[in-house]
Write an enzyme that holds these catalytic residues in place. Structure first.
Site, PDB file in Angstrom:
ATOM      1  N   LYS A   1      12.085  11.532 -19.487  1.00 31.22           N
ATOM      2  CA  LYS A   1      10.700  11.071 -19.313  1.00 31.22           C
ATOM      3  C   LYS A   1      10.054  10.651 -20.626  1.00 31.22           C
ATOM      4  O   LYS A   1       9.047   9.947 -20.619  1.00 31.22           O
ATOM      5  CB  LYS A   1       9.867  12.147 -18.612  1.00 31.22           C
ATOM      6  CG  LYS A   1      10.323  12.429 -17.200  1.00 31.22           C
ATOM      7  CD  LYS A   1      10.147  11.229 -16.280  1.00 31.22           C
ATOM      8  CE  LYS A   1      10.612  11.526 -14.868  1.00 31.22           C
ATOM      9  NZ  LYS A   1      10.472  10.385 -13.971  1.00 31.22           N
TER      10      LYS A   1
HETATM   11  N1  PMP Z   1      15.433  15.093 -12.804  1.00 31.42           N
HETATM   12  C1  PMP Z   1      14.302  15.634 -13.254  1.00 31.42           C
HETATM   13  C2  PMP Z   1      14.344  17.000 -13.844  1.00 31.42           C
HETATM   14  C3  PMP Z   1      13.091  14.941 -13.169  1.00 31.42           C
HETATM   15  O1  PMP Z   1      11.954  15.495 -13.633  1.00 31.42           O
HETATM   16  C4  PMP Z   1      13.091  13.658 -12.581  1.00 31.42           C
HETATM   17  C5  PMP Z   1      11.807  12.906 -12.471  1.00 31.42           C
HETATM   18  N2  PMP Z   1      11.004  13.210 -11.375  1.00 31.42           N
HETATM   19  C6  PMP Z   1      14.296  13.135 -12.092  1.00 31.42           C
HETATM   20  C7  PMP Z   1      15.444  13.874 -12.231  1.00 31.42           C
HETATM   21  C8  PMP Z   1      14.400  11.800 -11.394  1.00 31.42           C
HETATM   22  O2  PMP Z   1      14.108  10.718 -12.227  1.00 31.42           O
HETATM   23  P1  PMP Z   1      13.278   9.510 -11.669  1.00 31.42           P
HETATM   24  O3  PMP Z   1      11.876   9.985 -11.458  1.00 31.42           O
HETATM   25  O4  PMP Z   1      13.344   8.467 -12.730  1.00 31.42           O
HETATM   26  O5  PMP Z   1      13.873   9.067 -10.384  1.00 31.42           O
END
Ligand code: PMP
Length: 344
Positions: A48
Site C-alpha cells: 500500500k
Molecule cells: N493483502 C492485504 C494484507 C491487503 O491489505 C490488501 C489490500 N486490501 C490486499 C492483500 C489486496 O490488495 P488490493 O487491495 O490491491 O487488491
C-alpha cells in the site's frame, strides 16, 4: 564538509523495487518455478506504500494538493499506515475514519504516525451518517484542500501498480513470467500488474485469490452480484462484499477461493520453510498456489510470481498466536502449535 554520504533523502525513496525471492521449499513436489514478490520490504511493510505515494504525487502534479492540505481515507489497515507515512514526509495532515472493530494497537500505530483518527460505529449501515464512509465523505466536503483517496473506487490505485509493481515483475523475470498469482481486495494490485503484463505478453495468466464469503469469484464468472455469497470470514484485505471499480475483471483469467484455516496454516508454513515472516493474505495466495498446483494449472516450464502483500508483524495477535488459532478451532493436533517456550 559532507562528502559521499550514502543516504536516502527520506523513507519515501525506499518505496517499491521490492525483491523477488524464489520459493524453493514450500513448493517441493510442485511443477514449475515459483517466486514471491515480497512487499514487506517497502518501508511501511506493505504494497500500500506504492498507492499512497503514487496517488498523492498525482494529486500534486494536478495542483490539487499543496503542503498543509489534508488527506482522508477510511481504513485502519495497511493503506492507512502508508498514507500516514507519506503524509508526514510531504507535510500533509492525515485523517483516517476507521471502524470501531479496529484494534487499539492499530489505532495507536496510526496516531503514532501522526494521523487524526475518527472511530466510527461498526454496526451501522454504510449510508448511516455515523458510518466511516459517510464520516469520510463529510470531512472531505467540509475540508478545503482535501483529497479523499477512496481506494476501492480510485483508478489511480490500478495505475500505481501498473507503473511500478507490474513493470518490476516483467523486468525481474526478464519477460519470462507465465502466471501471476495475487489476492484481490480493492483489486488494484492484480489489475494494475495484470494490465501491464498482458500488454507485454497476452499469454500471461492472471490468477486471483478470493475468500469464501466474498462475491468476487462469482461476479467474475457470471457478472451477477450474488448476495448469498456474502458471509463473515477472518482474512483481512482479501475478497469483498461489493464490486470495487478498482478491479479490472477483464484482465483476470480466474479466481480461486481459499479458507481462513488453510490460509493461516500456510502463512505459518511460509515462515517455517522459507524464513519469510509475512501476513495472512500471503498465506492465502500461497494456499491458492497449492490448490491450483493440485488441479494441474502449472507445468514444469511455468514461471509463477506470487504477491506477498505485507509483513507478519501485523498479525501477532491473530494467526501467529497459538491462543487465537485454538479459539478459531484451527488446530486439530498439538503438532501444529509453535515451538514450546523454555523458561530457565
Ligand atoms: N493483502 C492485504 C494484507 C491487503 O491489505 C490488501 C489490500 N486490501 C490486499 C492483500 C489486496 O490488495 P488490493 O487491495 O490491491 O487488491
Amino acid at each position: 564538509m559532507k562528502k559521499n554520504i550514502q543516504a536516502h533523502s527520506s523513507v519515501l525513496e525506499l518505496i517499491g523495487n521490492t525483491p523477488l525471492i524464489e520459493l524453493q521449499k514450500i513448493t517441493k513436489g510442485m511443477k514449475g518455478s515459483f517466486y514471491a514478490k515480497v512487499e514487506a520490504f517497502n518501508p511501511g511493510h506493505s504494497s500500500k506504500d506504492r498507492i499512497a505515494l503514487y496517488i498523492l504525487e498525482q494529486a500534486e502534479k494536478k495542483g490539487i494538493l499543496k503542503p498543509g492540505d489534508t488527506i482522508i481515507e477510511t481504513t485502519s489497515g495497511n493503506t492507512g499506515f502508508s498514507i500516514a507515512m507519506v503524509s508526514i514526509i510531504k507535510g500533509y495532515k492525515c485523517i483516517l475514519a476507521v471502524s470501531s472493530k479496529s484494534s487499539k494497537d492499530k489505532i495507536d500505530m496510526l496516531r503514532t504516525m501522526g494521523a487524526e483518527v475518527y472511530v466510527c460505529p461498526a454496526h451501522v449501515p454504510a449510508d448511516d451518517s455515523r458510518s466511516y464512509y459517510e464520516v469520510a465523505k463529510r470531512l472531505h466536503q467540509e475540508t478545503k484542500g482535501s483529497v479523499y483517496i477512496n481506494q476501492y473506487f480510485n483508478e489511480l490505485n490500478i495505475e500505481a501498480h501498473y507503473h511500478t509493481t507490474g513493470k518490476e515483475i516483467w523486468e525481474q523475470t526478464n519477460g519470462q513470467i507465465t502466471h501471476l498469482v495475487a489476492c484481490s481486495g480493492t483489486g488494484g494490485t492484480i489489475s494494475g500488474i495484470g494490465r501491464y503484463l498482458k500488454e507485454q505478453n497476452p499469454e500471461v495468466k492472471i490468477l486471483g485469490i478470493d475468500a469464501y464469503g466474498s462475491v468476487l469469484q462469482k461476479f467474475h464468472e457470471t457478472k451477477e452480484f450474488d448476495k448469498d455469497e456474502i458471509y463473515p470470514y477472518r482474512i483481512e484485505g482479501l475478497g469483498k462484499n461489493l464490486i470495487p471499480s478498482a478491479t479490472d475483471f477483464d484482465v483476470i483469467d480466474s479466481f480461486t477461493k481459499v479458507t481462513d484455516e488453510n490460509s493461516a496454516h500456510t502463512a505459518r508454513e511460509i515462515a517455517k520453510t522459507e524464513g519469510l515472516f509475512v501476513g495472512y493474505t500471503s498465506g492465502a495466495a500461497m494456499q491458492g498456489i497449492k490448490q491450483m498446483s493440485e488441479e494441474g494449472v502449472f507445468d514444469k516450464d511455468s514461471i509463477v510470481v506470487v504477491i506477498f502483500p505485507d509483513h507478519g508483524s501485523r498479525y501477532m495477535s491473530k494467526i501467529y498466536s497459538d491462543e487465537w488459532m485454538s479459539q478459531q478451532g484451527f488446530f486439530d493436533s498439538v503438532n501444529q502449535e509453535s515451538n514450546a517456550i523454555s523458561y530457565i
